[in-house]
Scaffold this motif. Structure first.
Motif, PDB file in Angstrom:
ATOM      1  N   GLY A  67       0.811  -1.213   0.000  1.00 22.65           N
ATOM      2  CA  GLY A  67       0.000   0.000   0.000  1.00 22.65           C
ATOM      3  C   GLY A  67       0.843   1.261   0.000  1.00 22.65           C
ATOM      4  N   ILE A  68       1.901   1.248  -0.818  1.00 23.82           N
ATOM      5  CA  ILE A  68       2.846   2.368  -0.827  1.00 23.82           C
ATOM      6  C   ILE A  68       2.170   3.705  -1.142  1.00 23.82           C
ATOM      7  N   GLU A  69       1.094   3.662  -1.930  1.00 24.12           N
ATOM      8  CA  GLU A  69       0.411   4.909  -2.291  1.00 24.12           C
ATOM      9  C   GLU A  69      -0.255   5.580  -1.094  1.00 24.12           C
ATOM     10  N   HIS A  70      -0.454   4.836   0.001  1.00 26.63           N
ATOM     11  CA  HIS A  70      -1.105   5.386   1.192  1.00 26.63           C
ATOM     12  C   HIS A  70      -0.102   5.868   2.252  1.00 26.63           C
ATOM     13  N   VAL A  71       1.157   5.536   2.079  1.00 30.46           N
ATOM     14  CA  VAL A  71       2.166   5.908   3.070  1.00 30.46           C
ATOM     15  C   VAL A  71       2.252   7.423   3.210  1.00 30.46           C
ATOM     16  N   ASP A  72       2.172   8.135   2.091  1.00 28.12           N
ATOM     17  CA  ASP A  72       2.244   9.598   2.138  1.00 28.12           C
ATOM     18  C   ASP A  72       1.092  10.198   2.933  1.00 28.12           C
ATOM     19  N   ARG A  73      -0.049   9.543   2.906  1.00 27.64           N
ATOM     20  CA  ARG A  73      -1.205  10.049   3.661  1.00 27.64           C
ATOM     21  C   ARG A  73      -0.876  10.129   5.159  1.00 27.64           C
ATOM     22  N   LEU A  74      -0.104   9.190   5.626  1.00 27.11           N
ATOM     23  CA  LEU A  74       0.265   9.171   7.048  1.00 27.11           C
ATOM     24  C   LEU A  74       1.524   9.976   7.340  1.00 27.11           C
ATOM     25  N   GLU A  75       2.327  10.225   6.320  1.00 28.67           N
ATOM     26  CA  GLU A  75       3.585  10.943   6.539  1.00 28.67           C
ATOM     27  C   GLU A  75       3.347  12.357   7.064  1.00 28.67           C
ATOM     28  N   ALA A  76       2.341  13.044   6.535  1.00 32.69           N
ATOM     29  CA  ALA A  76       2.046  14.398   7.004  1.00 32.69           C
ATOM     30  C   ALA A  76       1.704  14.386   8.496  1.00 32.69           C
ATOM     31  N   ALA A  77       0.892  13.425   8.913  1.00 31.15           N
ATOM     32  CA  ALA A  77       0.535  13.317  10.333  1.00 31.15           C
ATOM     33  C   ALA A  77       1.765  12.993  11.171  1.00 31.15           C
ATOM     34  N   ALA A  78       2.606  12.086  10.677  1.00 33.24           N
ATOM     35  CA  ALA A  78       3.805  11.699  11.418  1.00 33.24           C
ATOM     36  C   ALA A  78       4.742  12.898  11.598  1.00 33.24           C
ATOM     37  N   ILE A  79       4.927  13.676  10.552  1.00 37.08           N
ATOM     38  CA  ILE A  79       5.810  14.841  10.636  1.00 37.08           C
ATOM     39  C   ILE A  79       5.255  15.866  11.618  1.00 37.08           C
ATOM     40  N   LYS A  80       3.969  16.144  11.538  1.00 35.63           N
ATOM     41  CA  LYS A  80       3.353  17.124  12.434  1.00 35.63           C
ATOM     42  C   LYS A  80       3.415  16.665  13.893  1.00 35.63           C
ATOM     43  N   LEU A  81       3.184  15.396  14.127  1.00 34.20           N
ATOM     44  CA  LEU A  81       3.237  14.883  15.486  1.00 34.20           C
ATOM     45  C   LEU A  81       4.670  14.883  16.012  1.00 34.20           C
ATOM     46  N   ARG A  82       5.627  14.545  15.165  1.00 40.46           N
ATOM     47  CA  ARG A  82       7.039  14.581  15.565  1.00 40.46           C
ATOM     48  C   ARG A  82       7.459  16.012  15.922  1.00 40.46           C
ATOM     49  N   THR A  83       7.010  16.979  15.119  1.00 38.62           N
ATOM     50  CA  THR A  83       7.302  18.387  15.392  1.00 38.62           C
ATOM     51  C   THR A  83       6.743  18.782  16.754  1.00 38.62           C
ATOM     52  N   PHE A  84       5.517  18.359  17.022  1.00 38.58           N
ATOM     53  CA  PHE A  84       4.881  18.658  18.309  1.00 38.58           C
ATOM     54  C   PHE A  84       5.679  18.065  19.465  1.00 38.58           C
ATOM     55  N   VAL A  85       6.051  16.805  19.349  1.00 37.59           N
ATOM     56  CA  VAL A  85       6.817  16.140  20.409  1.00 37.59           C
ATOM     57  C   VAL A  85       8.127  16.885  20.652  1.00 37.59           C
ATOM     58  N   ASP A  86       8.812  17.268  19.588  1.00 39.14           N
ATOM     59  CA  ASP A  86      10.076  17.989  19.731  1.00 39.14           C
ATOM     60  C   ASP A  86       9.874  19.345  20.401  1.00 39.14           C
ATOM     61  N   GLN A  87       8.776  20.033  20.085  1.00 42.69           N
ATOM     62  CA  GLN A  87       8.489  21.314  20.734  1.00 42.69           C
ATOM     63  C   GLN A  87       8.244  21.124  22.225  1.00 42.69           C
ATOM     64  N   VAL A  88       7.495  20.101  22.575  1.00 41.43           N
ATOM     65  CA  VAL A  88       7.201  19.839  23.982  1.00 41.43           C
ATOM     66  C   VAL A  88       8.492  19.529  24.736  1.00 41.43           C
ATOM     67  N   LYS A  89       9.361  18.735  24.129  1.00 42.66           N
ATOM     68  CA  LYS A  89      10.607  18.353  24.788  1.00 42.66           C
ATOM     69  C   LYS A  89      11.549  19.536  25.006  1.00 42.66           C
ATOM     70  N   THR A  90      11.528  20.499  24.093  1.00 39.38           N
ATOM     71  CA  THR A  90      12.522  21.572  24.150  1.00 39.38           C
ATOM     72  C   THR A  90      11.980  22.905  24.644  1.00 39.38           C
ATOM     73  N   ALA A  91      10.692  22.982  24.983  1.00 41.04           N
ATOM     74  CA  ALA A  91      10.110  24.250  25.433  1.00 41.04           C
ATOM     75  C   ALA A  91      10.626  24.621  26.815  1.00 41.04           C
ATOM     76  N   SER A  92      10.505  25.881  27.130  1.00 33.17           N
ATOM     77  CA  SER A  92      10.938  26.395  28.420  1.00 33.17           C
ATOM     78  C   SER A  92      10.155  25.727  29.534  1.00 33.17           C
ATOM     79  N   TYR A  93      10.827  25.444  30.639  1.00 35.13           N
ATOM     80  CA  TYR A  93      10.181  24.836  31.798  1.00 35.13           C
ATOM     81  C   TYR A  93       9.603  25.891  32.732  1.00 35.13           C
ATOM     82  N   GLY A  94       9.430  27.085  32.267  1.00 35.96           N
ATOM     83  CA  GLY A  94       8.932  28.131  33.138  1.00 35.96           C
ATOM     84  C   GLY A  94      10.029  28.689  34.019  1.00 35.96           C
ATOM     85  N   TYR A  95      11.279  28.428  33.662  1.00 35.64           N
ATOM     86  CA  TYR A  95      12.399  28.925  34.448  1.00 35.64           C
ATOM     87  C   TYR A  95      12.573  30.413  34.224  1.00 35.64           C
TER      88      TYR A  95
END
Length: 171
Positions: A67-95
């Motif tokens: 189902g290679i034609e469907h992989v791209d459909r999930l890639e956008a979600a994967a990239i956006k979720l990865r970006t979110f996770v990285d933002q959460v990990k690196t955001a200020s701790y309120g320091y």
């Protein structure tokens, strides 16, 4: 889950005595809130990362099943979720150090904690959307399920960007 309450309950005798010193209790409470925020966001990142890993697994499954034609459909979600996770990990701790440009007071630390706690609650919607994609892998519903998941992942990023408003609202 009230991490701040658990952290403050765990104070030792010396910290309880120190809380009687003028100015110390406010300092200690701010530090406890920062620690609660840090622990909470580590938990948030880990939970969303689990869903990102599930998406990656679904992509591999699609590849294996032709189902290679469907992989791209999930890639956008994967990239956006990865970006979110990285933002959460690196955001200020309120320091807020002495020379920091953005000073964070107790009220703002409490707002950050509440904001991050809400992000933890939103994981259920993302998990349900990944479940829906998994259930739709071999059906005509896959494109719609993938679009919904991508939309939720985008909302996670947009919501997290609003977190900065809490930090800069009074500055």
């Amino acid at each position: 889950m009230d991490l701040f309450g658990k952290i403050t309950e765990g104070r030792n005798l010396l910290e309880k005595i120190g809380s009687k010193i003028p100015g110390y209790s406010g300092y200690k409470e701010r530090e406890d809130r920062r620690q609660a925020d840090r622990i909470l966001r580590q938990t948030i990142a880990a939970r969303y990362e689990e869903q990102w890993a599930r998406i990656s697994g679904l992509q591999r499954q699609l590849l294996e099943e032709g189902g290679i034609e469907h992989v791209d459909r999930l890639e956008a979600a994967a990239i956006k979720l990865r970006t979110f996770v990285d933002q959460v990990k690196t955001a200020s701790y309120g320091y807020s150090g002495f020379f920091d440009a953005v000073k964070v007071n107790e009220k703002e630390l409490a707002a950050l904690y509440d904001f991050d706690n809400q992000l933890l609650q939103n994981i259920e919607a993302v998990k349900a959307a990944v479940d829906n994609v998994e259930a739709s892998l071999s059906s005509d519903g896959l494109p719609a399920a993938a679009r919904h998941l991508t939309s939720l992942a985008q909302e996670c990023n947009e919501t997290f960007e609003k977190r900065n408003d809490v930090l800069t609202a009074s500055n």
